[in-house]
Scaffold this active site. Structure first.
Site, short mmCIF file in Angstrom:
data_model
loop_
_atom_site.label_atom_id
_atom_site.label_comp_id
_atom_site.label_asym_id
_atom_site.label_seq_id
_atom_site.Cartn_x
_atom_site.Cartn_y
_atom_site.Cartn_z
N GLU A 112 46.39 -1.48 -38.90
CA GLU A 112 46.62 -2.78 -39.55
C GLU A 112 47.95 -2.75 -40.30
O GLU A 112 48.56 -1.68 -40.45
CB GLU A 112 45.45 -3.11 -40.49
CG GLU A 112 44.18 -3.43 -39.70
CD GLU A 112 42.96 -3.71 -40.53
OE1 GLU A 112 43.10 -4.09 -41.70
OE2 GLU A 112 41.85 -3.54 -40.01
N HIS A 231 45.41 -14.03 -46.91
CA HIS A 231 45.43 -13.39 -45.58
C HIS A 231 46.32 -14.24 -44.68
O HIS A 231 46.19 -15.47 -44.66
CB HIS A 231 44.01 -13.30 -45.02
CG HIS A 231 43.91 -12.36 -43.86
ND1 HIS A 231 44.49 -12.61 -42.65
CD2 HIS A 231 43.32 -11.14 -43.76
CE1 HIS A 231 44.25 -11.58 -41.83
NE2 HIS A 231 43.55 -10.67 -42.48
N ARG A 277 50.72 -7.57 -46.14
CA ARG A 277 50.22 -8.95 -46.12
C ARG A 277 51.02 -9.92 -46.97
O ARG A 277 51.17 -11.09 -46.62
CB ARG A 277 48.79 -8.96 -46.63
CG ARG A 277 47.85 -8.74 -45.55
CD ARG A 277 46.47 -8.89 -46.01
NE ARG A 277 45.69 -8.20 -45.00
CZ ARG A 277 44.45 -7.87 -45.13
NH1 ARG A 277 43.80 -8.16 -46.22
NH2 ARG A 277 43.83 -7.25 -44.15
N HIS A 338 42.22 -14.79 -49.79
CA HIS A 338 41.39 -13.78 -49.12
C HIS A 338 40.82 -12.74 -50.08
O HIS A 338 39.66 -12.35 -49.96
CB HIS A 338 42.26 -13.09 -48.07
CG HIS A 338 41.56 -12.05 -47.27
ND1 HIS A 338 40.49 -12.35 -46.45
CD2 HIS A 338 41.76 -10.71 -47.14
CE1 HIS A 338 40.08 -11.24 -45.84
NE2 HIS A 338 40.83 -10.23 -46.26
N ARG A 373 46.99 -5.43 -52.15
CA ARG A 373 46.09 -4.47 -51.51
C ARG A 373 46.53 -4.15 -50.08
O ARG A 373 46.87 -5.05 -49.30
CB ARG A 373 44.67 -5.05 -51.47
CG ARG A 373 43.67 -4.17 -50.79
CD ARG A 373 42.31 -4.82 -50.83
NE ARG A 373 42.27 -6.05 -50.07
CZ ARG A 373 41.87 -6.15 -48.81
NH1 ARG A 373 41.45 -5.08 -48.16
NH2 ARG A 373 41.85 -7.31 -48.21
C1 SIN Z 1 41.06 -8.13 -41.60
O1 SIN Z 1 40.28 -7.77 -40.72
O2 SIN Z 1 42.17 -8.57 -41.34
C2 SIN Z 1 40.63 -8.07 -43.03
C3 SIN Z 1 40.63 -6.69 -43.49
C4 SIN Z 1 40.92 -6.62 -44.95
O3 SIN Z 1 41.00 -7.65 -45.62
O4 SIN Z 1 41.12 -5.50 -45.43
#
Ligand code: SIN
Length: 545
Positions: A112, A231, A277, A338, A373
């Site tokens: 991610e 998000h 993010r 988010h 975060r």
């Molecule tokens: C996501 O799956 O993008 C959310 C994961 C997260 O907020 O850590």
């Protein structure tokens, strides 16, 4: 009702803590709707930890510190990350079926934004649902745990004892106008975040900041509320409510494009779609403002269609319901509120500044996330701190340190309350708060808009307090009161931060002020006193990125 432990909330933090302390005490878990109505249950991405031999603690620590933009507590970051593998193993032992590589049998690890390595254990895009299923099965099988659904906590039971504040439980609403005290040696707030303070959010309806609002009303310190994470990719469709398109989709190669099909992230960050993010959400916001378009698009259609359907079954299925075949079409997406990186200030063991009151998961501010975060570090934080808090409780009991045992508490005072006949008094203010927050306290802020928000929210909050006293409490009233308090805390913290850092971006102070690094702590004087805020600086000397 009496128990050793009163846990408020049935997500990963609350259930993990309950299972551990049930080994030495009685536990009541109360949850305001159904047991599955949690943010955990909606989590798609997974849980980040160092699980692969090619990965390292240093790398995960570094990624977390960089993402946190100078405000993480380095000691907490190190502690959490070093405990990650053991806590993932605990989850597996509880029966969580993380996906494994068919050939090697090892955990399949996703990637991610902001992570320099594949390190996210997952159950495809249904990770939260799988974790919640396994933990609930364990909890329901445990004779020391009682789980009560449809029990809304209204406020904490706090008293002064030898000059210190001490929490002895909470007032819990069983049905409208029926509120009873639940007493406990230790009360643990695990109510998740506060996405519902914003008009658009990926959060479930229960995310009304209840734990943060209650702790604050009881006089606990609350920290860093200005850092609300948006998000970058929430599905943009008139019929879709709160549906997240996981960051793991970008981790598997999806690209962000404009309505004209132009890839744009490289203009903003060399990590492109896998930037942190804060950066990706702000870039999308900028593109939308410049173009006047309502959304941007996330495109993974260049990947193998069978891979997409297998890796992202829920996203594939949900988008198809709305006529979007993600194996062929780009997905319309927008940023949405988010995750709350701030929250109730806790120490390394999950203790708040009030004795007998702990906070875990998104409700708490531990120092792990700093100003932004890192993706998939939240489930990790929840399980690590649940274990630390349980260890603290066990040691306290073994050492005979438990607080006073007799709880002759006052019953709920109904006063002159009447039944509220017009629901519009509640729904109107819900709508106002969420619009004010979305329009004035969003991804990009200005001092002028923050001040306007403060004025409006203060008026609304005074009206809500009047209604709260004049009418019988209801679940909607409790939630409305909580979102109004949390919104004000977000605005106050945002006004106090005279710089741009992480998730707080203010056009009047565009730069990060590195000479002046601090957390902001708010405290309200005990019940009955006016709602007061003040900044308190906690400085970090060493090892800050
Ligand atoms: C996501 O799956 O993008 C959310 C994961 C997260 O907020 O850590």
């Amino acid at each position: 009702m009496e128990s050793d432990y009163l846990v408020v909330g049935s997500g990963i933090a609350g259930l993990s803590f309950a299972l551990r302390v049930a080994q030495h005490g009685t536990v009541i878990v109360v949850t305001k709707k159904k047991d599955l109505d949690t943010a955990t249950n909606l989590a798609q991405g997974g849980i980040a930890a160092v699980l692969d031999s090619g990965d390292s603690f240093d790398s995960h620590i570094d990624d977390t510190l960089v993402s946190g933009d100078g405000l993480c507590d380095p000691a907490i970051v190190e502690m959490v990350i070093k405990n990650g593998k053991s806590r993932v193993t605990d989850l597996i032992n509880y029966g969580v079926g993380f996906v494994r590589d068919e050939r090697t049998g090892k955990l399949s690890l996703g990637r991610e934004g902001g992570h320099g390595h594949r390190r996210v254990a997952h159950a495809y895009d249904l990770t939260g649902r799988e974790i919640e299923r396994a933990l609930l099965a364990q909890v329901k099988d445990n004779p020391n745990i009682i789980l009560l659904e449809d029990h809304v906590v209204v406020d904490l039971l706090v008293r002064d004892s030898n000059g210190a504040r001490i929490c002895v439980g909470a007032y819990v609403m069983l049905e409208e106008d029926k509120v009873v005290p639940f007493t406990a040696q230790v009360t643990v707030l695990c109510t998740g975040g506060a996405g519902k303070v914003y008009l658009y959010t990926t959060n479930p309806d229960i995310a009304t900041g209840d734990g943060v609002a209650m702790a604050s009303r009881a006089g606990a310190s609350v920290t860093n509320m200005e850092f609300v994470q948006f998000h970058p990719t929430c599905l943009f469709h008139p019929l879709a409510k709160n549906f997240l398109i996981s960051e793991a989709v970008r981790g598997e190669g999806a690209i962000l494009v404009t309505a004209e099909g132009q890839r744009f992230m490289e203009k903003y960050d060399s990590r492109k779609e896998l930037a942190t993010r804060d950066k990706v959400a702000r870039s999308i916001d900028q593109i939308m403002k410049e173009s006047g378009n309502d959304c941007v698009y996330l495109d993974i259609s260049h990947k193998d269609s069978r891979f997409i359907q297998k890796r992202f079954p829920a996203i594939y299925g949900k988008c198809l319901e709305y006529g979007i075949d993600i194996t062929k079409d780009p997905i319309p997406v927008v940023p949405a509120a988010h995750y709350l990186c701030g929250g109730v200030l806790v120490d390394t063991w999950g203790n708040t500044t009030i004795a007998g009151l702990m906070a875990l998961g998104e409700t708490s501010c531990t120092g792990l996330h700093g100003a932004n975060r890192l993706a998939s570090n939240s489930l990790l934080e929840a399980v690590v701190f649940a274990e630390k808090a349980a260890e603290y409780c066990q040691q306290s009991r073994a050492g005979g340190l438990s607080q006073e045992n007799v709880f002759d508490v006052d019953s709920w005072h109904y006063g002159e309350a009447n039944r509220l006949e017009e629901a519009v008094l509640i729904s109107h203010n819900w709508d106002l708060i969420r619009r004010v927050m979305w329009n004035y306290v969003g991804i990009v802020r200005t001092v002028k808009r923050l001040k306007l928000a403060k004025t409006r929210l203060t008026d609304i909050s005074e009206e809500i307090e009047e209604h709260y006293r004049a009418y019988y409490v209801s679940d909607h009233m409790v939630e409305l009161r909580n979102i109004s308090h949390v919104s004000l805390m977000i605005v106050e913290c945002a006004l106090m931060r005279k710089e741009s850092r992480g998730l707080h971006y203010c056009l009047d102070y565009r730069k990060r002020k590195d000479g002046d690094r601090y957390w902001q702590t708010l405290r309200r004087l005990p019940n009955g006193s006016p709602w007061q805020f003040h900044g308190e600086k906690l400085r970090f000397e060493n090892n800050i990125k």
